[in-house]
Design a protein around this motif. Structure first.
Motif, short mmCIF file in Angstrom:
data_model
loop_
_atom_site.label_atom_id
_atom_site.label_comp_id
_atom_site.label_asym_id
_atom_site.label_seq_id
_atom_site.Cartn_x
_atom_site.Cartn_y
_atom_site.Cartn_z
N ARG A 31 0.83 -1.19 0.00
CA ARG A 31 0.00 0.00 0.00
C ARG A 31 0.87 1.25 0.00
O ARG A 31 0.50 2.29 -0.55
CB ARG A 31 -0.91 -0.02 1.22
CG ARG A 31 -1.69 -1.36 1.31
CD ARG A 31 -3.15 -1.19 1.13
NE ARG A 31 -3.82 -2.49 1.09
CZ ARG A 31 -4.39 -3.05 2.15
NH1 ARG A 31 -4.35 -2.45 3.31
NH2 ARG A 31 -5.02 -4.20 2.03
N GLU A 32 2.06 1.17 0.66
CA GLU A 32 2.98 2.30 0.66
C GLU A 32 3.48 2.59 -0.75
O GLU A 32 3.66 3.75 -1.14
CB GLU A 32 4.17 2.02 1.59
CG GLU A 32 3.82 2.06 3.08
CD GLU A 32 2.96 0.88 3.52
OE1 GLU A 32 3.02 -0.19 2.83
OE2 GLU A 32 2.22 1.02 4.50
N ASP A 33 3.69 1.53 -1.55
CA ASP A 33 4.09 1.72 -2.94
C ASP A 33 3.01 2.47 -3.71
O ASP A 33 3.30 3.35 -4.53
CB ASP A 33 4.36 0.38 -3.62
CG ASP A 33 5.59 -0.32 -3.06
OD1 ASP A 33 6.50 0.38 -2.60
OD2 ASP A 33 5.63 -1.56 -3.09
N GLU A 34 1.75 2.11 -3.45
CA GLU A 34 0.65 2.79 -4.15
C GLU A 34 0.58 4.26 -3.75
O GLU A 34 0.37 5.14 -4.60
CB GLU A 34 -0.69 2.10 -3.81
CG GLU A 34 -0.82 0.70 -4.37
CD GLU A 34 -0.99 0.69 -5.87
OE1 GLU A 34 -1.29 1.76 -6.44
OE2 GLU A 34 -0.81 -0.37 -6.48
N ALA A 35 0.77 4.55 -2.47
CA ALA A 35 0.73 5.94 -2.01
C ALA A 35 1.87 6.74 -2.65
O ALA A 35 1.68 7.90 -3.05
CB ALA A 35 0.83 5.99 -0.49
#
Length: 333
Positions: A31-35
């Motif tokens: 999810r951090e990659d998406e953010a």
């Protein structure tokens, strides 16, 4: 043939709501990659002169699509991407940073709408389209009718439809006929190689086309025993496989539905095929008293759902269009 049967199996599994068990363990991106990707999108857009506020608006649109999709209700912790509303909140800081400088971002909605006008909406008739309950293929010049209410997924090599709220499916695929073999030979050899036992069947003429119609029983991996009603049919030198597939206990309830659909397969004349045109985006100015429902019915002739019309114009589905707003609609060409 295995590809066609597997496509139908996938449609059945989707209808059951399966396939999410190990998704969280198999995620390629966190999810951090998406953010981070959202933040970079804001940065790159603003540097190119695009209004960065468009990024959260786009994510809000994704959220509205999610709310009206069949996947609504999937737990947030099991989603392969962060929920759109979460992404909107997290990207706002990047938008504020991009807007903090002296740079001015130009927006021109009228020019944007003019560029949208005339674009194709939905499938291209050359690769197959749905009109009402019929699937029509302009390029290959054939058509057949789907059971009422069934949705269809049209791919590069096959089309699959699923029963709403049920476990049955239909699949269509173009197949290779061995040189010198009849339609009957092709059907028998293909189904034997796929491991299915014939219950009944024989040569047939379907709407003037040479065909083979039969019923088969067999097993699909990860699903179990199924029964299918299938059609091998020749049209314009090509052979097509069309099948209705159901769990073996459900097949008696689906047999007549499958037969009606298979026996509706028909060729199209060159003139009829040429008359098939894609749906396109047009523009309409909202009037006093208009609703998404009335616009969808009156201007778009039922081609598009009211909720989809609201979303494509940047509105929540429970809002109504304000008078005077220039809207995108969908019309038949």
């Amino acid at each position: 043939m295995c590809a066609a049967i597997c496509a139908a199996a996938a449609a059945i599994l989707i209808a059951q709501g399966g396939g999410t068990g190990l998704g969280l363990l198999l995620l390629r991106n966190s999810r951090e990659d998406e953010a981070q990707a959202d933040g970079l999108g804001v940065r790159y857009a603003s540097r190119a002169g695009w209004d960065p506020a468009g990024i959260p608006r786009m994510l809000t649109t994704l959220g509205r699509i999610e709310e009206t999709s069949d996947s609504k209700g999937v737990p947030n912790w099991l989603a392969t991407h962060p929920q759109p509303e979460d992404r909107v909140q997290r990207v706002q800081a990047a938008v504020r940073e991009a807007e903090a400088g002296d740079r001015k971002f130009k927006t021109d909605r009228d020019a944007y709408l003019q560029r949208m006008k005339g674009l194709v909406w939905g499938d291209n008739p050359e690769q197959g389209i749905v009109r009402g309950t019929s699937f029509l293929h302009k390029g290959l010049r054939f058509a057949f009718d789907l059971p009422s209410g069934w949705s269809i997924q049209n791919g590069q090599t096959q089309a699959a439809a699923k029963q709403p709220g049920g476990q049955s499916a239909m699949v269509l695929e173009q197949v290779r006929r061995p040189q010198g073999r009849t339609i009957e030979d092709t059907a028998i050899i293909t189904m034997q190689n796929a491991g299915f036992r014939q219950v009944d069947g024989g040569p047939a003429t379907i709407n003037g086309l040479q065909a083979y119609l039969g019923t088969y029983v067999g097993a699909l991996r990860n699903f179990g025993r199924v029964q299918m009603r299938l059609l091998f049919v020749r049209n314009n030198q090509s052979v097509y496989f069309v099948a209705g597939i159901a769990p073996i206990d459900e097949y008696p309830n689906m047999s007549a539905t499958f037969s009606r659909s298979l026996e509706s397969f028909r060729g199209m004349s060159a003139a009829d095929a040429e008359r098939l045109q894609p749906n396109r985006i047009d523009l309409y100015t909202a009037r006093e008293g208009d609703t998404w429902q009335s616009i969808a019915e009156r201007q778009s002739k039922g081609i598009i759902k009211p909720a989809t019309l609201a979303i494509m114009n940047g509105h929540p589905v429970n809002d109504q269009p304000p008078p005077g707003e220039r809207l995108k609609i969908v019309v038949d060409d």
